[in-house]
Motif scaffolding. Structure first.
Motif, PDB file in Angstrom:
ATOM      1  N   GLU A  17      55.141  -5.803  38.784  1.00 33.54           N
ATOM      2  CA  GLU A  17      56.181  -5.108  38.021  1.00 33.54           C
ATOM      3  C   GLU A  17      55.824  -5.080  36.533  1.00 33.54           C
ATOM      4  O   GLU A  17      56.015  -4.065  35.847  1.00 33.54           O
ATOM      5  CB  GLU A  17      57.541  -5.775  38.219  1.00 33.54           C
ATOM      6  N   LYS A  24      53.055  -2.529  36.004  1.00 30.68           N
ATOM      7  CA  LYS A  24      53.596  -1.176  36.063  1.00 30.68           C
ATOM      8  C   LYS A  24      54.317  -0.832  34.763  1.00 30.68           C
ATOM      9  O   LYS A  24      54.180   0.283  34.231  1.00 30.68           O
ATOM     10  CB  LYS A  24      54.563  -1.041  37.240  1.00 30.68           C
ATOM     11  N   ARG A  74      46.235   0.716  34.387  1.00 34.32           N
ATOM     12  CA  ARG A  74      45.359   1.453  35.293  1.00 34.32           C
ATOM     13  C   ARG A  74      44.033   0.714  35.370  1.00 34.32           C
ATOM     14  O   ARG A  74      43.506   0.278  34.348  1.00 34.32           O
ATOM     15  CB  ARG A  74      45.120   2.891  34.807  1.00 34.32           C
ATOM     16  N   ASP A  89      45.957   2.776  40.103  1.00 31.10           N
ATOM     17  CA  ASP A  89      47.008   3.119  39.151  1.00 31.10           C
ATOM     18  C   ASP A  89      48.270   2.416  39.655  1.00 31.10           C
ATOM     19  O   ASP A  89      48.780   2.740  40.728  1.00 31.10           O
ATOM     20  CB  ASP A  89      47.245   4.625  39.091  1.00 31.10           C
ATOM     21  N   ILE A  90      48.756   1.462  38.889  1.00 30.40           N
ATOM     22  CA  ILE A  90      49.849   0.625  39.382  1.00 30.40           C
ATOM     23  C   ILE A  90      51.167   1.326  39.068  1.00 30.40           C
ATOM     24  O   ILE A  90      51.716   1.207  37.961  1.00 30.40           O
ATOM     25  CB  ILE A  90      49.760  -0.783  38.775  1.00 30.40           C
ATOM     26  N   THR A  91      51.636   2.074  40.040  1.00 29.79           N
ATOM     27  CA  THR A  91      52.847   2.871  39.877  1.00 29.79           C
ATOM     28  C   THR A  91      53.933   2.519  40.894  1.00 29.79           C
ATOM     29  O   THR A  91      55.051   3.006  40.781  1.00 29.79           O
ATOM     30  CB  THR A  91      52.522   4.367  40.017  1.00 29.79           C
ATOM     31  N   ASN A 108      56.846   0.519  42.985  1.00 29.50           N
ATOM     32  CA  ASN A 108      57.916  -0.434  42.704  1.00 29.50           C
ATOM     33  C   ASN A 108      57.735  -1.617  43.650  1.00 29.50           C
ATOM     34  O   ASN A 108      57.999  -1.500  44.846  1.00 29.50           O
ATOM     35  CB  ASN A 108      59.282   0.212  42.914  1.00 29.50           C
TER      36      ASN A 108
END
Length: 357
Positions: A269, A272, A277, A289-291, A293
């Motif tokens: 979290e 994000k 990235r 790419d840490i997108t 939830n």
């Protein structure tokens, strides 16, 4: 953890901040809204500094700089949702106790941030006198040879030795016990895992499924620990367990895996929130790419696919600074399978055990 921003001047804030370093606004955390709020005083109460009709009071532990959480003005409680679980706090007049307790509370409040976001049950002793969640923060008694306070869990009561808040003492123990990682937050996440084994597994009709993944917890716990401390982990333990301590007993395997699940969710979290990235040169399999939830629904594989590139990157950065790896652990397929059980347990997607025929 999410990022917070001052509503008055837009300064980025840390979760533990009590004042905005830019504009000087008083800050308090509204757990119901998951928001660090800039507030201004209104008589005996506090209001949002940027405008709004909400009225707050601070948790009673704010007077000790041990909490920055808010309560609705109409609440009958004097303690916030995290502090109302304290059964025993140390004698604050004794040397170092106040500072050590403050550090314990910082870690505990980060734990509660996650537990609330995961919508996990948080019964107090008032709610459930026999099995409610409570904390004893205790100091070792004076005198040579006096018995030490043991950190642990017993039917809802989590005890932490105040000495764990002393960085030098905790590092000494970490080295003596051959642990790659030992932190206050790690202690809280591990011990709360025992509590949720009781609540979600034993009392949640998931015991047989849990045993199929972690092993038979009915084996004698005391004998298992004695054997572990005498003989150490079995050869090749790294293939099936997240840590050597996890090999001692299925309860400890569950608690260790639970703690690592919380490590992963919270750190993802944060990554994000910062828009992290990972695109290393000539390593397509480590791109991310840490997108996602991490608190949302979905398979545990999504967490792992983001986590592995992130840990490789931050471990490499740590080594460039000449310090140890941030995450010195290996997630094998067997460990990921165990983590998937935790993930489904938390997400409430596991069916109840089938009754015996």
């Amino acid at each position: 953890m999410q990022l917070f921003q001052c509503q008055v001047c837009s300064q980025l804030l840390f979760f533990e901040n009590t004042l905005c370093e830019s504009c000087g606004s008083r800050l308090g955390y509204d757990a119901l809204a998951s928001q660090l709020e800039a507030v201004s005083q209104d008589g005996d109460l506090w209001r949002p500094a940027a405008g709004g009709e909400a009225q707050y009071r601070f948790c009673d532990n704010a007077q000790h700089n041990a909490c920055n959480w808010l309560l609705p003005a109409e609440s009958e409680d004097i303690f916030c949702i995290a502090c109302r679980h304290n059964r025993t706090i140390p004698a604050l007049g004794e040397a170092d106790h106040l500072g050590q307790w403050q550090r314990l509370e910082m870690a505990k409040h980060r734990l509660f941030y996650q537990l609330i976001k995961l919508n996990l049950p948080l019964p107090t002793l008032a709610d459930d006198p026999d099995h409610g969640l409570a904390f004893d923060f205790l100091a070792d008694p004076p005198g040579v040879g006096a018995p030490r306070v043991l950190t642990g869990h017993d039917d809802g009561l989590i005890t932490l030795n105040l000495a764990e808040a002393d960085d030098a003492a905790r590092e000494k123990l970490r080295t003596e016990m051959g642990e790659p990682y030992r932190t206050l937050l790690g202690h809280f996440r591990h011990e709360i895992g025992h509590f949720y084994w009781d609540v979600l597994v034993r009392d949640g009709h998931k015991l047989e499924q849990c045993r199929a993944v972690f092993g038979d917890d009915s084996q004698d716990y005391g004998q298992a620990l004695q054997r572990h401390y005498q003989d150490g982990p079995p050869p090749g333990w790294q293939n099936d367990f997240i840590s050597h301590y996890a090999t001692s007993h299925p309860w400890e395997d569950f608690a260790e895996t639970w703690a690592h699940y919380l490590h992963i969710v919270d750190t993802l979290e944060t990554a994000k929130a910062f828009g992290v990235r990972i695109h290393p040169m000539n390593a397509v399999d480590l791109q991310a790419d840490i997108t996602l939830n991490p608190y949302g629904a979905g398979a545990v594989e999504g967490l792992i696919e983001a986590w592995l590139p992130l840990t490789f990157a931050v471990n490499s950065l740590n080594r460039s600074m000449g310090v140890g790896d941030l995450y010195p652990f290996i997630l094998t397929p067997a460990v990921i399978h165990k983590m998937d059980f935790i993930h489904q347990l938390v997400q409430r997607t596991l069916p109840d055990d089938q009754p015996a025929a």
